[in-house]
Design a protein around this motif. Sequence first.
Motif, PDB file in Angstrom:
ATOM      1  N   GLY A  32       0.765  -1.253   0.000  1.00 38.72           N
ATOM      2  CA  GLY A  32       0.000   0.000   0.000  1.00 38.72           C
ATOM      3  C   GLY A  32       0.790   1.294   0.000  1.00 38.72           C
ATOM      4  O   GLY A  32       0.662   2.113  -0.915  1.00 38.72           O
ATOM      5  N   PRO A  33       1.662   1.514   0.989  1.00 35.31           N
ATOM      6  CA  PRO A  33       2.368   2.806   1.075  1.00 35.31           C
ATOM      7  C   PRO A  33       3.303   3.078  -0.094  1.00 35.31           C
ATOM      8  O   PRO A  33       3.756   4.208  -0.275  1.00 35.31           O
ATOM      9  CB  PRO A  33       3.160   2.684   2.380  1.00 35.31           C
ATOM     10  N   PHE A  34       3.611   2.030  -0.886  1.00 35.33           N
ATOM     11  CA  PHE A  34       4.647   2.127  -1.915  1.00 35.33           C
ATOM     12  C   PHE A  34       4.098   2.116  -3.350  1.00 35.33           C
ATOM     13  O   PHE A  34       4.845   2.185  -4.304  1.00 35.33           O
ATOM     14  CB  PHE A  34       5.652   0.987  -1.713  1.00 35.33           C
ATOM     15  N   LEU A  35       2.761   1.991  -3.465  1.00 38.69           N
ATOM     16  CA  LEU A  35       2.170   1.815  -4.802  1.00 38.69           C
ATOM     17  C   LEU A  35       2.220   3.081  -5.650  1.00 38.69           C
ATOM     18  O   LEU A  35       2.365   3.017  -6.856  1.00 38.69           O
ATOM     19  CB  LEU A  35       0.722   1.341  -4.666  1.00 38.69           C
ATOM     20  N   THR A  36       2.079   4.225  -4.992  1.00 38.12           N
ATOM     21  CA  THR A  36       2.050   5.503  -5.740  1.00 38.12           C
ATOM     22  C   THR A  36       3.025   6.489  -5.091  1.00 38.12           C
ATOM     23  O   THR A  36       3.399   6.308  -3.926  1.00 38.12           O
ATOM     24  CB  THR A  36       0.634   6.111  -5.691  1.00 38.12           C
ATOM     25  N   PRO A  37       3.421   7.537  -5.811  1.00 37.96           N
ATOM     26  CA  PRO A  37       4.374   8.483  -5.230  1.00 37.96           C
ATOM     27  C   PRO A  37       3.826   9.103  -3.945  1.00 37.96           C
ATOM     28  O   PRO A  37       2.629   9.375  -3.836  1.00 37.96           O
ATOM     29  CB  PRO A  37       4.524   9.554  -6.315  1.00 37.96           C
ATOM     30  N   VAL A  38       4.680   9.304  -2.951  1.00 38.02           N
ATOM     31  CA  VAL A  38       4.268   9.997  -1.731  1.00 38.02           C
ATOM     32  C   VAL A  38       3.866  11.417  -2.135  1.00 38.02           C
ATOM     33  O   VAL A  38       4.605  12.098  -2.853  1.00 38.02           O
ATOM     34  CB  VAL A  38       5.413  10.029  -0.701  1.00 38.02           C
ATOM     35  N   ASN A  39       2.703  11.854  -1.693  1.00 36.15           N
ATOM     36  CA  ASN A  39       2.226  13.204  -2.011  1.00 36.15           C
ATOM     37  C   ASN A  39       2.879  14.205  -1.056  1.00 36.15           C
ATOM     38  O   ASN A  39       2.517  14.251   0.129  1.00 36.15           O
ATOM     39  CB  ASN A  39       0.702  13.253  -1.861  1.00 36.15           C
ATOM     40  N   GLY A  45       7.482  17.559   5.306  1.00 30.26           N
ATOM     41  CA  GLY A  45       8.896  17.235   5.445  1.00 30.26           C
ATOM     42  C   GLY A  45       9.433  16.289   4.396  1.00 30.26           C
ATOM     43  O   GLY A  45      10.638  16.187   4.194  1.00 30.26           O
ATOM     44  N   TYR A  46       8.507  15.578   3.697  1.00 27.78           N
ATOM     45  CA  TYR A  46       8.994  14.526   2.802  1.00 27.78           C
ATOM     46  C   TYR A  46       9.894  15.081   1.699  1.00 27.78           C
ATOM     47  O   TYR A  46      10.974  14.553   1.442  1.00 27.78           O
ATOM     48  CB  TYR A  46       7.809  13.755   2.190  1.00 27.78           C
ATOM     49  N   ARG A  47       9.449  16.166   1.064  1.00 23.77           N
ATOM     50  CA  ARG A  47      10.175  16.718  -0.086  1.00 23.77           C
ATOM     51  C   ARG A  47      11.608  17.107   0.313  1.00 23.77           C
ATOM     52  O   ARG A  47      12.563  16.895  -0.428  1.00 23.77           O
ATOM     53  CB  ARG A  47       9.436  17.944  -0.614  1.00 23.77           C
ATOM     54  N   LYS A  87      14.502   5.885   5.815  1.00 28.79           N
ATOM     55  CA  LYS A  87      15.002   7.207   6.203  1.00 28.79           C
ATOM     56  C   LYS A  87      13.885   8.040   6.823  1.00 28.79           C
ATOM     57  O   LYS A  87      14.110   8.773   7.803  1.00 28.79           O
ATOM     58  CB  LYS A  87      15.591   7.920   4.972  1.00 28.79           C
ATOM     59  N   PHE A  88      12.679   7.931   6.269  1.00 31.14           N
ATOM     60  CA  PHE A  88      11.596   8.833   6.665  1.00 31.14           C
ATOM     61  C   PHE A  88      10.734   8.298   7.803  1.00 31.14           C
ATOM     62  O   PHE A  88      10.136   9.068   8.552  1.00 31.14           O
ATOM     63  CB  PHE A  88      10.699   9.139   5.455  1.00 31.14           C
ATOM     64  N   ASN A  89      10.690   6.994   7.971  1.00 35.67           N
ATOM     65  CA  ASN A  89       9.772   6.380   8.938  1.00 35.67           C
ATOM     66  C   ASN A  89      10.503   5.653  10.068  1.00 35.67           C
ATOM     67  O   ASN A  89      11.537   5.038   9.858  1.00 35.67           O
ATOM     68  CB  ASN A  89       8.873   5.370   8.215  1.00 35.67           C
ATOM     69  N   GLU A  90       9.919   5.749  11.285  1.00 36.39           N
ATOM     70  CA  GLU A  90      10.437   4.962  12.421  1.00 36.39           C
ATOM     71  C   GLU A  90      10.301   3.474  12.093  1.00 36.39           C
ATOM     72  O   GLU A  90       9.320   3.064  11.475  1.00 36.39           O
ATOM     73  CB  GLU A  90       9.607   5.272  13.670  1.00 36.39           C
ATOM     74  N   VAL A  94       3.797   1.650  11.341  1.00 37.33           N
ATOM     75  CA  VAL A  94       3.114   0.795  10.356  1.00 37.33           C
ATOM     76  C   VAL A  94       3.868   0.810   9.025  1.00 37.33           C
ATOM     77  O   VAL A  94       4.205  -0.239   8.465  1.00 37.33           O
ATOM     78  CB  VAL A  94       1.649   1.249  10.143  1.00 37.33           C
ATOM     79  N   ILE A  95       4.198   2.043   8.526  1.00 39.78           N
ATOM     80  CA  ILE A  95       4.877   2.153   7.227  1.00 39.78           C
ATOM     81  C   ILE A  95       6.316   1.659   7.341  1.00 39.78           C
ATOM     82  O   ILE A  95       6.815   0.971   6.457  1.00 39.78           O
ATOM     83  CB  ILE A  95       4.795   3.598   6.689  1.00 39.78           C
ATOM     84  N   GLY A  96       6.976   1.982   8.472  1.00 43.80           N
ATOM     85  CA  GLY A  96       8.350   1.518   8.655  1.00 43.80           C
ATOM     86  C   GLY A  96       8.443   0.006   8.621  1.00 43.80           C
ATOM     87  O   GLY A  96       9.305  -0.571   7.947  1.00 43.80           O
TER      88      GLY A  96
HETATM   89  C1  LIG Z   1       6.289   5.377   1.761  1.00 41.23           C
HETATM   90  N1  LIG Z   1       5.519   6.390   2.433  1.00 41.23           N
HETATM   91  C2  LIG Z   1       4.186   6.525   2.139  1.00 41.23           C
HETATM   92  C3  LIG Z   1       3.446   7.497   2.774  1.00 41.23           C
HETATM   93  C4  LIG Z   1       1.996   7.633   2.437  1.00 41.23           C
HETATM   94  O1  LIG Z   1       1.298   8.421   3.014  1.00 41.23           O
HETATM   95  N2  LIG Z   1       1.547   6.848   1.417  1.00 41.23           N
HETATM   96  C5  LIG Z   1       0.135   6.906   0.994  1.00 41.23           C
HETATM   97  C6  LIG Z   1       0.053   6.367  -0.436  1.00 41.23           C
HETATM   98  N3  LIG Z   1       0.924   7.112  -1.293  1.00 41.23           N
HETATM   99  C7  LIG Z   1       4.031   8.333   3.734  1.00 41.23           C
HETATM  100  C8  LIG Z   1       5.377   8.190   4.022  1.00 41.23           C
HETATM  101  C9  LIG Z   1       6.145   7.207   3.350  1.00 41.23           C
HETATM  102  O2  LIG Z   1       7.358   7.061   3.569  1.00 41.23           O
END
Ligand SMILES: Cn1cc(C(=O)NCCN)ccc1=O
Length: 117
Positions: A32-39, A45-47, A87-90, A94-96
């Motif tokens: 799920g978290p990896f299917l599409t680019p992080v918005n 902080g992501y950018r 790098k971005f998640n603990e 859940v995502i880490g």
């Molecule tokens: C990989 N990743 C995904 C998200 C996220 O919110 N993904 C929703 C679907 N794109 C946030 C931080 C992160 O490192």
Amino acid sequence: KQESPRTARDDSKDLAMCRILLAELESHQDAGPFLTPVNPKSVPGYRKIIKKPMDFSTIRDKLTNSQYLNLETFIIDVNLVFDNCEKFNEDNSVIGRAGHTMRRFFQRRWTELLRQN
Ligand SMILES: Cn1cc(C(=O)NCCN)ccc1=O
């Protein structure tokens, strides 16, 4: 001194392998978290923190448009997804945790497929 003969490995099945591996990543229950680019608008902080964003849909586009030179450049992009996640998640999030699970899955599957080649 008799040097060992340099033999290249057979790379003729590598594109099929990338397609199999990517399909398995996309259909994994933790993808799920990896299917599409992080918005970046919805993730503060992501950018700033992640210099080279990557996700499975971008990898799919690159594979479709023959933008991977070889198996190695494909594996580099997949690992970039998981390195960005670490790098971005603990680790204890859940995502880490999903990132760690997916990285282990990918590592096992590409080494399995390479061995059977
Ligand atoms: C990989 N990743 C995904 C998200 C996220 O919110 N993904 C929703 C679907 N794109 C946030 C931080 C992160 O490192």
